[in-house]
Design a protein around this motif. Sequence first.
Motif, PDB file in Angstrom:
ATOM      1  N   THR A 156       6.471  -0.582   4.238  1.00 46.69           N
ATOM      2  CA  THR A 156       5.127  -0.486   3.700  1.00 46.69           C
ATOM      3  C   THR A 156       4.103  -1.333   4.451  1.00 46.69           C
ATOM      4  O   THR A 156       4.418  -2.382   5.005  1.00 46.69           O
ATOM      5  CB  THR A 156       5.135  -0.909   2.214  1.00 46.69           C
ATOM      6  N   ASP A 157       2.867  -0.841   4.449  1.00 50.18           N
ATOM      7  CA  ASP A 157       1.733  -1.672   4.809  1.00 50.18           C
ATOM      8  C   ASP A 157       1.430  -2.566   3.604  1.00 50.18           C
ATOM      9  O   ASP A 157       1.906  -2.318   2.493  1.00 50.18           O
ATOM     10  CB  ASP A 157       0.530  -0.795   5.146  1.00 50.18           C
ATOM     11  N   PHE A 158       0.643  -3.602   3.838  1.00 58.57           N
ATOM     12  CA  PHE A 158       0.394  -4.561   2.754  1.00 58.57           C
ATOM     13  C   PHE A 158      -0.991  -5.173   2.885  1.00 58.57           C
ATOM     14  O   PHE A 158      -1.618  -5.133   3.957  1.00 58.57           O
ATOM     15  CB  PHE A 158       1.457  -5.664   2.773  1.00 58.57           C
ATOM     16  N   GLU A 159      -1.467  -5.719   1.789  1.00 57.59           N
ATOM     17  CA  GLU A 159      -2.747  -6.421   1.798  1.00 57.59           C
ATOM     18  C   GLU A 159      -2.675  -7.585   2.787  1.00 57.59           C
ATOM     19  O   GLU A 159      -1.732  -8.359   2.770  1.00 57.59           O
ATOM     20  CB  GLU A 159      -3.062  -6.943   0.396  1.00 57.59           C
ATOM     21  N   ASP A 219       2.679   4.820   0.499  1.00 60.47           N
ATOM     22  CA  ASP A 219       2.779   5.781   1.580  1.00 60.47           C
ATOM     23  C   ASP A 219       2.327   7.148   1.083  1.00 60.47           C
ATOM     24  O   ASP A 219       2.484   7.476  -0.105  1.00 60.47           O
ATOM     25  CB  ASP A 219       4.229   5.858   2.070  1.00 60.47           C
ATOM     26  N   ARG A 250       0.852  -1.171   0.000  1.00 57.54           N
ATOM     27  CA  ARG A 250       0.000   0.000   0.000  1.00 57.54           C
ATOM     28  C   ARG A 250       0.895   1.230   0.000  1.00 57.54           C
ATOM     29  O   ARG A 250       1.792   1.348   0.838  1.00 57.54           O
ATOM     30  CB  ARG A 250      -0.907  -0.012   1.228  1.00 57.54           C
ATOM     31  N   ASN A 287       4.450   1.496   8.776  1.00 57.97           N
ATOM     32  CA  ASN A 287       3.073   1.539   8.293  1.00 57.97           C
ATOM     33  C   ASN A 287       2.342   0.221   8.535  1.00 57.97           C
ATOM     34  O   ASN A 287       1.150   0.200   8.835  1.00 57.97           O
ATOM     35  CB  ASN A 287       3.056   1.858   6.793  1.00 57.97           C
ATOM     36  N   SER A 288       3.047  -0.878   8.406  1.00 62.38           N
ATOM     37  CA  SER A 288       2.417  -2.195   8.478  1.00 62.38           C
ATOM     38  C   SER A 288       1.860  -2.518   9.855  1.00 62.38           C
ATOM     39  O   SER A 288       0.949  -3.347   9.977  1.00 62.38           O
ATOM     40  CB  SER A 288       3.422  -3.277   8.063  1.00 62.38           C
TER      41      SER A 288
END
Length: 212
Positions: free
Chosen positions: A33-36, A21, A19, A63-64
């Motif tokens: 990063t954040d992720f699905e 930033d 996802r 973020n994750s």
Amino acid sequence: MDKQEARRIVRERLLKVARPDSRFHFNFGEYITDFEGSDVATRNLIGMDIYQQAKTIFITPDNSVEQLKAQAIRDGKTVLTTTYGIYRGFLRLTREDVPPGMEDYAVLLDLIERFGHYVTLAEIRDQYQIDLMVTGGMAVSKEGVRFGKGHGFFDLEWAMLYSIGAASAATPMIAFVHDCQIVDFYLEPTIYDTLVDYIVTPGSIIKVDNPQ
């Protein structure tokens, strides 16, 4: 395989599930990063005994793990974290700091300093014993070798907390990543690399035996 090549391989995988930033888009050299599926990974982690028994948790400013931070506040944990790297020091966030319903907002990097309180290393040493440490990452091997975006912040955070006695070699350490970030090839750890005891993903919880 060296870290640069490992990062290149994982980056290609991550682009399919990452996802962006708000500032750095997909520049993984600037953020984790954040992720699905991070919501599923969060549910996996909070179901672990070591989470449920923990009172004080250090969680990195990645973020994750924002959803994990918010859930930890709902669960009445004391969360220790940093904000932008380690430049501003450590910050404490508790249930008392966050009005009900504001948990998801209070943990965002742009807002967390308005809700939390900065604590010195001396205060952490005297008041807290860290029961669990959770970090995002860029890649992690099945042997527990984990590395991030290349700045070494988590290694420094761990070293400081260890040096003051707030964490120890027995403190459980979790790498919170997407399944695609687990690499099958061997990563040679350096003296500064942090080894993890568990790898939590949307698809699994892996216990690392004798991290090396």
